[in-house]
Every structure is written in C-alpha cells, then in structure tokens.
Design a protein around this motif. Sequence first.
Motif, PDB file in Angstrom:
ATOM      1  N   GLU A   2       0.829  -1.197   0.000  1.00  0.00           N
ATOM      2  CA  GLU A   2       0.000   0.000   0.000  1.00  0.00           C
ATOM      3  C   GLU A   2       0.870   1.256   0.000  1.00  0.00           C
ATOM      4  N   ARG A   3       0.460   2.222  -0.814  1.00  0.00           N
ATOM      5  CA  ARG A   3       1.141   3.513  -0.876  1.00  0.00           C
ATOM      6  C   ARG A   3       0.113   4.630  -0.742  1.00  0.00           C
ATOM      7  N   CYS A   4       0.608   5.849  -0.557  1.00  0.00           N
ATOM      8  CA  CYS A   4      -0.275   7.010  -0.528  1.00  0.00           C
ATOM      9  C   CYS A   4      -1.053   7.092  -1.843  1.00  0.00           C
ATOM     10  N   ALA A   5      -2.297   7.520  -1.765  1.00  0.00           N
ATOM     11  CA  ALA A   5      -3.183   7.494  -2.928  1.00  0.00           C
ATOM     12  C   ALA A   5      -2.743   8.435  -4.040  1.00  0.00           C
ATOM     13  N   TRP A   6      -1.916   9.440  -3.731  1.00  0.00           N
ATOM     14  CA  TRP A   6      -1.506  10.402  -4.758  1.00  0.00           C
ATOM     15  C   TRP A   6      -0.434   9.877  -5.693  1.00  0.00           C
ATOM     16  N   VAL A   7       0.170   8.747  -5.353  1.00  0.00           N
ATOM     17  CA  VAL A   7       1.268   8.223  -6.162  1.00  0.00           C
ATOM     18  C   VAL A   7       0.725   7.535  -7.417  1.00  0.00           C
ATOM     19  N   THR A   8       1.321   7.844  -8.555  1.00  0.00           N
ATOM     20  CA  THR A   8       0.951   7.156  -9.799  1.00  0.00           C
ATOM     21  C   THR A   8       1.861   5.948  -9.972  1.00  0.00           C
ATOM     22  N   ASP A   9       1.695   5.247 -11.093  1.00  0.00           N
ATOM     23  CA  ASP A   9       2.550   4.087 -11.340  1.00  0.00           C
ATOM     24  C   ASP A   9       3.803   4.449 -12.134  1.00  0.00           C
ATOM     25  N   ASP A  10       4.056   5.731 -12.298  1.00  0.00           N
ATOM     26  CA  ASP A  10       5.277   6.162 -12.971  1.00  0.00           C
ATOM     27  C   ASP A  10       6.487   5.765 -12.123  1.00  0.00           C
ATOM     28  N   PRO A  11       7.472   5.084 -12.697  1.00  0.00           N
ATOM     29  CA  PRO A  11       8.630   4.614 -11.920  1.00  0.00           C
ATOM     30  C   PRO A  11       9.364   5.741 -11.178  1.00  0.00           C
ATOM     31  N   LEU A  12       9.457   6.909 -11.801  1.00  0.00           N
ATOM     32  CA  LEU A  12      10.135   8.037 -11.170  1.00  0.00           C
ATOM     33  C   LEU A  12       9.368   8.508  -9.941  1.00  0.00           C
ATOM     34  N   TYR A  13       8.056   8.542 -10.070  1.00  0.00           N
ATOM     35  CA  TYR A  13       7.192   8.965  -8.962  1.00  0.00           C
ATOM     36  C   TYR A  13       7.228   7.937  -7.830  1.00  0.00           C
ATOM     37  N   LEU A  14       7.193   6.662  -8.201  1.00  0.00           N
ATOM     38  CA  LEU A  14       7.252   5.597  -7.197  1.00  0.00           C
ATOM     39  C   LEU A  14       8.550   5.670  -6.405  1.00  0.00           C
ATOM     40  N   ALA A  15       9.661   5.855  -7.117  1.00  0.00           N
ATOM     41  CA  ALA A  15      10.961   5.925  -6.443  1.00  0.00           C
ATOM     42  C   ALA A  15      11.022   7.129  -5.518  1.00  0.00           C
ATOM     43  N   TYR A  16      10.476   8.258  -5.960  1.00  0.00           N
ATOM     44  CA  TYR A  16      10.477   9.462  -5.126  1.00  0.00           C
ATOM     45  C   TYR A  16       9.660   9.227  -3.864  1.00  0.00           C
ATOM     46  N   HIS A  17       8.471   8.669  -4.013  1.00  0.00           N
ATOM     47  CA  HIS A  17       7.618   8.392  -2.855  1.00  0.00           C
ATOM     48  C   HIS A  17       8.277   7.393  -1.910  1.00  0.00           C
ATOM     49  N   ASP A  18       8.825   6.331  -2.456  1.00  0.00           N
ATOM     50  CA  ASP A  18       9.342   5.236  -1.633  1.00  0.00           C
ATOM     51  C   ASP A  18      10.667   5.559  -0.962  1.00  0.00           C
ATOM     52  N   LEU A  47       5.247  15.614 -10.816  1.00  0.00           N
ATOM     53  CA  LEU A  47       5.890  14.681 -11.736  1.00  0.00           C
ATOM     54  C   LEU A  47       6.598  15.438 -12.861  1.00  0.00           C
ATOM     55  N   THR A  48       6.002  16.533 -13.317  1.00  0.00           N
ATOM     56  CA  THR A  48       6.636  17.362 -14.348  1.00  0.00           C
ATOM     57  C   THR A  48       7.990  17.860 -13.860  1.00  0.00           C
ATOM     58  N   VAL A  49       8.047  18.290 -12.604  1.00  0.00           N
ATOM     59  CA  VAL A  49       9.295  18.784 -12.028  1.00  0.00           C
ATOM     60  C   VAL A  49      10.290  17.645 -11.846  1.00  0.00           C
ATOM     61  N   LEU A  50       9.816  16.509 -11.369  1.00  0.00           N
ATOM     62  CA  LEU A  50      10.710  15.367 -11.180  1.00  0.00           C
ATOM     63  C   LEU A  50      11.400  14.962 -12.474  1.00  0.00           C
ATOM     64  N   LYS A  51      10.660  15.016 -13.556  1.00  0.00           N
ATOM     65  CA  LYS A  51      11.231  14.616 -14.850  1.00  0.00           C
ATOM     66  C   LYS A  51      12.302  15.588 -15.323  1.00  0.00           C
ATOM     67  N   LYS A  52      12.297  16.806 -14.812  1.00  0.00           N
ATOM     68  CA  LYS A  52      13.285  17.809 -15.189  1.00  0.00           C
ATOM     69  C   LYS A  52      14.341  18.032 -14.106  1.00  0.00           C
ATOM     70  N   ARG A  53      14.250  17.275 -13.043  1.00  0.00           N
ATOM     71  CA  ARG A  53      15.111  17.502 -11.881  1.00  0.00           C
ATOM     72  C   ARG A  53      16.598  17.408 -12.210  1.00  0.00           C
ATOM     73  N   GLU A  54      16.998  16.399 -12.958  1.00  0.00           N
ATOM     74  CA  GLU A  54      18.416  16.255 -13.308  1.00  0.00           C
ATOM     75  C   GLU A  54      18.880  17.410 -14.182  1.00  0.00           C
TER      76      GLU A  54
END
Length: 198
Positions: A2-18, A47-54
């Motif tokens: 179980e994860r927080c409901a706001w998390v999508t299945d995007d791998p980048l988002y999952l890694a950030y949450h986890d 997620l838009t920001v995470l994708k541009k973080r690097e």
Amino acid sequence: MERCAWVTDDPLYLAYHDQEWGVPVYDDNKLFEMLILEGVQAGLSWLTVLKKRENYRQAFDGFDAAKVAAYDEAKVGELLRNPGLIRNRRKIEAAVANARAFLAVCEQFGSFRDYIWQFVGGVPRQNNWASWREVPAETAESRAMSKDLRQRGFCFVGPTICYAFMQATGMVNDHTTDCFRYHQIRDAVQGRFYHYRL
C-alpha cells in the motif's frame, strides 16, 4: 504494497515516494534544492518537475546556493533558453533571489537547517491521516514559515508551497497510515530522536 493514494505508477514517482518523500532532510544543499523545486512546481504537477530535476541540477550548478546567487542577467537568459527547464522568467529569477536570501539566512543562523527546522521545534511532526483527503494544503506552521521567508526576501514561498516543502523534507510525516512508508519513517524518526536524547 500500500502507498499514498496520490502516487501514480510512474517509476520516477514511485521511487520518489518510496525513497525520499517525508524523509527528514538536514543537509543545506538538499534543503536549497527542494526549496527551489517546490517553487518551480507552482501551477504544475510534481511529476513534471521530477522529470526535469536532473536538468535543473546540471543547469543550476548542483544547486550550489553561492554559485546561483552570483548569476547575472546573461546567465538568466541562458537558463531561459535551456529546453530542459521550465522556462518561466519569474521562477528562474526567483531561484537567484532565493539563493541570495538563503545565504543571508545561513550567515545569520549558522545554517539554513537551524533556521528552517525551528518552525516545527526541531522535531519532525508525526501526523496520522487515514486518507489523503484529510491532509491539509497549509498549516499554521507553513503560514508562519511563509511569512518569515517572504520578509527575508524569498519568492514563491506561499503557505501551500511551504507545506509541500515541509512534507517533502520530512518536517512532517504526511504519509497516510495505510502506506508502508508511514511506519518506516515514524519508527526511524522516533529511534533517531530517542538515541539523540540519550
């Protein structure tokens, strides 16, 4: 799992949450990075920001506040032409202004960590939300933080942005109680401060 409901299945988002979200941050460089990125996120998805973080890390010299504070108009123009960034002049200029304000805070308080963590008394707040719908967009603490940051010359630091910053940097544990990270972070924080008191 179980994860927080706001998390999508995007791998980048999952890694950030986890791995990151809600973990207490005490490193000034990391705190500066999150302050800038939360401001960049205003009006956009995280997620838009995470994708541009690097791209941001490279373009903003690893979020070295001293280097960012020295940016001039030519550098701002260069950043505005960078396709890997969110090319919003106000947000880029705010990052430079925030770097200068950040350095002033560090000079006054010894570190940004010592300044920013005072808004929760130096100890992460452990909340107990059963549902994501219960989580507030802002709190009395984030409003106090916002007001003080603005008085010190920071930009893009409204109460909602400040609360998102507090969540991201573990000043509050806002994982919902059904999320596997809620207990992991709570137990790690309790253990850390128990040993600190000893």
